[in-house]
Design an enzyme around this catalytic site. Sequence first.
Site: not given
Ligand code: TA6
Length: 309
Positions: A219, A249
């Site tokens: 974080g 990400d």
């Molecule tokens: O990290 C943020 C994020 O990538 C969002 O953009 C959203 O799409 C989500 O996390 C998806 O995460 P997940 O673990 O459900 O594949």
Amino acid sequence: MILTVTLNTALDITYRVRALRPHASHRVTEVTERPGGKGLNVARVLAALGHRVTATGFAGGRTGRSVQDQLAGISEVVDALVPVAGATRRTIAVVDETTGDTTQLNEPGPEIAPAEWSAFLEVYGDLVSSAAAVALCGSLPPGVPVGAYAQLVRTARSAGVPVLLDTSGEPLRRGVAARPDVVKPNADELAELTGSYEPLQATRDARRRGAHAVVASLGAEGLLAVNAEGRWRAAPPRRIQGNPTGAGDSAVAGLLSGLVDLLPWPARLARAVAVSAASVLAPAAGEFDRRVYEELLERVIVTPHNAAA
Ligand code: TA6
């Protein structure tokens, strides 16, 4: 090119409200819709850092078309998403403008049929050998085998291509055992894997399970990295407040960018922290302001730990 894999792509919908209160109706002050799922955020940040990217995974339905239409507008990203019968999921992030807190709702994603999984494996097998690096990111949609990432890690490694894994739960546990070059868990994912919330102990444990390098995202405190050469803490120069959705990400994109540019580890970590912090200050996941990134990059603090891992 860098290959990103997003098996559970998403149309990320972000609502901003003045103050989020339970059981209340809210006026939305701003709404954005962006291609999402972790690997697509990584792809967009890599493109903005100047890399050529091929994005694979699955896309289907009206939401999938919307994701693909937006990807078509990014010249550095080649769309190699495999079509599926089900619709790409939506994820909803509600940002409270008063506190800066974000509430996230993630749909499970479409059911992937065995034939669709086989079609993906063929596309992946073709793309992986021409990649400089591979990122495997996010949750698995229903129907994809729980050992999917372990299989994809093995394919990349036998092609001699560095592979980074960013997922959680059982897919992470199995994926780590397949010996990826890098894993990037957050503190919760690391604790679920190792049973420990003590960052250094958990990071070293995750490495013993098979990953060559573990980069934990902590974080606002930045990153903790452990590999065979040593270990480092990398932190932003000040506390960054904003929308943290997708900050991990962006860190993955920074790590991959540094990897393909052959930067030494401390510089890779600095790039990852700077782009991650810059993305917290941007309105939506997968985006950042170049000038803010460059200003942060000069002031990221990377501290080596003296004992080797
Ligand atoms: O990290 C943020 C994020 O990538 C969002 O953009 C959203 O799409 C989500 O996390 C998806 O995460 P997940 O673990 O459900 O594949």
